[in-house]
Design a protein around this motif. Structure first.
Motif, PDB file in Angstrom:
ATOM      1  N   TYR A  29     -64.885 -34.339  53.962  1.00 23.58           N
ATOM      2  CA  TYR A  29     -65.061 -33.836  55.321  1.00 23.58           C
ATOM      3  C   TYR A  29     -65.639 -35.010  56.100  1.00 23.58           C
ATOM      4  O   TYR A  29     -66.747 -35.481  55.801  1.00 23.58           O
ATOM      5  N   PHE A  63     -73.849 -29.739  59.520  1.00 22.15           N
ATOM      6  CA  PHE A  63     -73.740 -29.487  58.086  1.00 22.15           C
ATOM      7  C   PHE A  63     -73.143 -28.109  57.805  1.00 22.15           C
ATOM      8  O   PHE A  63     -72.272 -27.961  56.934  1.00 22.15           O
ATOM      9  N   ASP A  64     -73.610 -27.103  58.516  1.00 26.51           N
ATOM     10  CA  ASP A  64     -73.087 -25.749  58.303  1.00 26.51           C
ATOM     11  C   ASP A  64     -71.583 -25.703  58.543  1.00 26.51           C
ATOM     12  O   ASP A  64     -70.841 -25.027  57.816  1.00 26.51           O
ATOM     13  N   TYR A  67     -69.962 -27.441  55.530  1.00 28.69           N
ATOM     14  CA  TYR A  67     -70.139 -26.752  54.250  1.00 28.69           C
ATOM     15  C   TYR A  67     -69.118 -25.637  54.038  1.00 28.69           C
ATOM     16  O   TYR A  67     -68.849 -25.240  52.903  1.00 28.69           O
ATOM     17  N   ARG A  68     -68.533 -25.173  55.131  1.00 26.50           N
ATOM     18  CA  ARG A  68     -67.498 -24.146  55.001  1.00 26.50           C
ATOM     19  C   ARG A  68     -66.281 -24.662  54.229  1.00 26.50           C
ATOM     20  O   ARG A  68     -65.490 -23.860  53.715  1.00 26.50           O
ATOM     21  N   ARG A  70     -66.404 -26.668  51.523  1.00 22.53           N
ATOM     22  CA  ARG A  70     -66.848 -27.206  50.244  1.00 22.53           C
ATOM     23  C   ARG A  70     -65.880 -26.920  49.096  1.00 22.53           C
ATOM     24  O   ARG A  70     -65.830 -27.678  48.130  1.00 22.53           O
ATOM     25  N   TRP A  73     -63.632 -29.768  48.110  1.00 23.03           N
ATOM     26  CA  TRP A  73     -64.197 -31.019  47.609  1.00 23.03           C
ATOM     27  C   TRP A  73     -64.166 -31.115  46.095  1.00 23.03           C
ATOM     28  O   TRP A  73     -64.223 -32.219  45.547  1.00 23.03           O
ATOM     29  N   ILE A  79     -68.981 -35.363  51.884  1.00 28.33           N
ATOM     30  CA  ILE A  79     -69.084 -35.602  53.326  1.00 28.33           C
ATOM     31  C   ILE A  79     -69.170 -37.099  53.605  1.00 28.33           C
ATOM     32  O   ILE A  79     -69.946 -37.819  52.970  1.00 28.33           O
ATOM     33  N   ALA A 100     -77.204 -32.346  52.875  1.00 28.36           N
ATOM     34  CA  ALA A 100     -76.110 -32.412  51.904  1.00 28.36           C
ATOM     35  C   ALA A 100     -76.642 -32.604  50.484  1.00 28.36           C
ATOM     36  O   ALA A 100     -76.197 -31.935  49.538  1.00 28.36           O
ATOM     37  N   LYS A 103     -77.861 -29.736  48.535  1.00 29.19           N
ATOM     38  CA  LYS A 103     -76.798 -28.919  47.951  1.00 29.19           C
ATOM     39  C   LYS A 103     -75.991 -29.683  46.904  1.00 29.19           C
ATOM     40  O   LYS A 103     -74.970 -29.199  46.425  1.00 29.19           O
ATOM     41  N   ILE A 105     -74.281 -32.494  47.296  1.00 29.90           N
ATOM     42  CA  ILE A 105     -73.019 -32.984  47.857  1.00 29.90           C
ATOM     43  C   ILE A 105     -73.031 -34.508  47.947  1.00 29.90           C
ATOM     44  O   ILE A 105     -74.014 -35.107  48.385  1.00 29.90           O
ATOM     45  N   THR A 107     -72.424 -38.103  49.405  1.00 26.95           N
ATOM     46  CA  THR A 107     -72.498 -38.585  50.786  1.00 26.95           C
ATOM     47  C   THR A 107     -71.994 -40.018  50.895  1.00 26.95           C
ATOM     48  O   THR A 107     -72.329 -40.864  50.060  1.00 26.95           O
TER      49      THR A 107
END
Length: 252
Positions: A29, A63-64, A67-68, A70, A73, A79, A100, A103, A105, A107
């Motif tokens: 993303y 971020f929100d 995150y939709r 995810r 990924w 991200i 991120a 969670k 994620i 980066t």
């Protein structure tokens, strides 16, 4: 009683790409931020130069929204923040990447490195950002300082110092170089770039990106004079030659 809470940092966002495949490992993303001090003669996103344009979002809102996606990924995506120049909005990127990492994620920071300095307050902020950044995509335009300034309007000594710092501290880097016939393809410059890259221990990938004119209409729309209108994209053979000089191993 004084309320010492600070207001959330707001970033200026140009656009997003929900299914990026070239700006880091896996499916990304990608958030493109506004603002850039460079004026690269071949820039394909000149509309990102203006720091005041774009859509204002807090890091939490950005971020929100990301995150939709995810589920796309899987295990190796995440991200990426690009630009423009994301280091001009360093506090926003740090806050976004902190969310991120909470969670788990991955980066990626996609940067040309131009704002880098070891002076404060930037350097302190940069160190905070690096703590929540897994990978840096560093775009190196040109090794010769004078040619770099002619090409971008800015010097490159601080950019090379940033790469030195990242290598010394073990921060993984992908190095990117846009190949522009007659400007960034001379053998001497490529040899110097390859030698410098080999001195950096944390470089895991090198990419030669062929110059293109897909963003030329944007210059026209903005009423800007495009000085490379007569420059053609490099041939496959020219790209392979540059990759050979740089010692690039193509990814399968």
């Amino acid at each position: 009683m004084n309320d010492k809470r600070t207001a959330p940092v707001t970033g200026r966002i140009h656009s997003v790409e929900t299914f990026g495949l070239v700006d880091g490992p896996g499916v990304r993303y990608v958030i493109f931020l506004q603002g850039c001090r460079m004026r690269c003669r071949y820039c394909h996103n000149p509309e990102t130069w203006n720091m005041a344009s774009g859509e204002g979002k807090t890091a939490q809102e950005a971020f929100d929204r990301a995150y939709r996606y995810r589920n796309y990924w899987k295990n190796n995506g995440g991200i990426t923040v690009s630009g423009g120049e994301p280091l001009l909005q360093i506090d926003f990127v740090t806050e976004l990447f902190t969310l991120a990492k909470e969670k788990g994620i991955h980066t990626v920071l996609d940067t040309s490195g131009q704002p880098f300095t070891r002076e404060e307050p930037f350097f302190r902020s940069f160190l905070r950002l690096m703590k929540v950044t897994d990978l840096v995509l560093l775009d190196l335009k040109e090794m010769d300082g004078d040619r770099h300034r002619s090409l971008t309007g800015q010097g490159n000594q601080n950019i090379l110092e940033m790469a030195d710092f990242l290598s010394e501290n073990g921060k993984e880097m992908w190095i990117r170089h846009v190949l522009v016939p007659g400007l960034t393809d001379e053998e001497e410059g490529l040899l110097a770039l390859g030698e410098r890259i080999r001195s950096w221990q944390s470089v895991s990938r090198v990419e030669v990106l062929p110059y293109h004119t897909l963003g030329l209409f944007k210059w026209d729309d903005l009423g800007l004079k495009y000085s490379l209108s007569e420059v053609r994209p490099p041939t496959e053979e020219e790209v392979l030659r540059a990759e050979d000089i740089l010692g690039v191993r193509r990814q399968v």
